[in-house]
Enzyme design. Sequence first.
Site, mmCIF file in Angstrom:
data_model
loop_
_atom_site.group_PDB
_atom_site.id
_atom_site.type_symbol
_atom_site.label_atom_id
_atom_site.label_comp_id
_atom_site.label_asym_id
_atom_site.label_seq_id
_atom_site.Cartn_x
_atom_site.Cartn_y
_atom_site.Cartn_z
ATOM 1 N N HIS A 1 44.158 50.563 45.573
ATOM 2 C CA HIS A 1 43.500 49.484 44.827
ATOM 3 C C HIS A 1 43.106 48.391 45.833
ATOM 4 O O HIS A 1 43.831 48.129 46.789
ATOM 5 C CB HIS A 1 44.454 48.932 43.765
ATOM 6 C CG HIS A 1 43.780 47.972 42.835
ATOM 7 N ND1 HIS A 1 43.516 46.671 43.184
ATOM 8 C CD2 HIS A 1 43.291 48.147 41.576
ATOM 9 C CE1 HIS A 1 42.897 46.078 42.168
ATOM 10 N NE2 HIS A 1 42.749 46.951 41.185
ATOM 11 N N SER B 1 35.608 43.787 36.304
ATOM 12 C CA SER B 1 35.214 42.902 35.196
ATOM 13 C C SER B 1 34.614 43.650 34.013
ATOM 14 O O SER B 1 33.665 43.158 33.381
ATOM 15 C CB SER B 1 34.260 41.803 35.700
ATOM 16 O OG SER B 1 34.919 41.005 36.663
HETATM 17 C C1 PEP Z 1 41.252 46.145 38.457
HETATM 18 O O1 PEP Z 1 42.269 45.494 38.622
HETATM 19 O O2 PEP Z 1 41.227 47.327 38.790
HETATM 20 C C2 PEP Z 1 40.102 45.485 37.859
HETATM 21 C C3 PEP Z 1 38.972 46.156 37.754
HETATM 22 O O3 PEP Z 1 40.257 44.195 37.433
HETATM 23 P P1 PEP Z 1 39.256 43.350 36.494
HETATM 24 O O4 PEP Z 1 38.904 44.228 35.324
HETATM 25 O O5 PEP Z 1 40.049 42.157 36.093
HETATM 26 O O6 PEP Z 1 38.055 43.033 37.310
#
Ligand code: PEP
Length: 255
Positions: A98, A216
């Site tokens: 990640h 997001s």
């Molecule tokens: C994630 O943590 O993998 C992620 C995509 O976070 P967000 O949806 O908050 O952008």
Amino acid sequence: MIRPLLVAANWKMHKSSADVSAYFDAFDRAAPAPRAGVEVAFFPPFPLLEAVVRATRGRRHASVGGQTCHWQAQGAFTGEVSAGMIADTGARRVLVGHSERRQLFGETDETCALKLRAALAAGLEPMLCVGETLEERERGSARAVVLRQLTRAADGLTREESARLTVAYEPVWAIGTGRTAEPGDAEEMHAAIREILATLSSPETAGATRILYGGSVKPDNAAVLLGQPDVDGALVGGASLDPHGFAAIVAAACG
Ligand code: PEP
């Protein structure tokens, strides 16, 4: 090739054991009935893994995973958790690489490759996260960066190992920022990832591999992203913390 959509919740470092049953009660009330073609996954922090495994037991369309793992099976690695320990909780998946791990905790393509292999050796299904930074995108090297991350981690897997791999394309500039990739740009990168997977494994395996988009994703943008032919689901951070919001994204996947 029909690939079931996978909508995955990354809770990051949020929630306590007291939240788990309330979350699933609310999610169950708000989410559409499970159906073939749409699966859900939950990636809670380590201390909540067993509780989430228990809360989702018996749900054919749901799976649970850890957010990272160490590459050794055991040893003097204070604070770390091995892939086998994650499997031991009944979880089936693990995130590898990640961007928060890469950016904040020094994970590299090399450690991601080790973690991926450790996860596979422990019988887990790893979800490899790849994605470029804003600077890399503006420099025009987004595709090269993503393909390098993918190749360094996934080269040399056996056919059976490749079949257990899921990829999440998460542009770093879109994570937690409220900005999402344009659906067409996401599709272009997903198609490029699938092409590389075909050379790393086989066209059949690549055709069956799920490539999720993350960055997001929200109830109001999920449908258009999930409507792209090579977008096989979403990895959702912030919006997955609210069971109603996450249920709405699952509903978008159900069409
Ligand atoms: C994630 O943590 O993998 C992620 C995509 O976070 P967000 O949806 O908050 O952008």
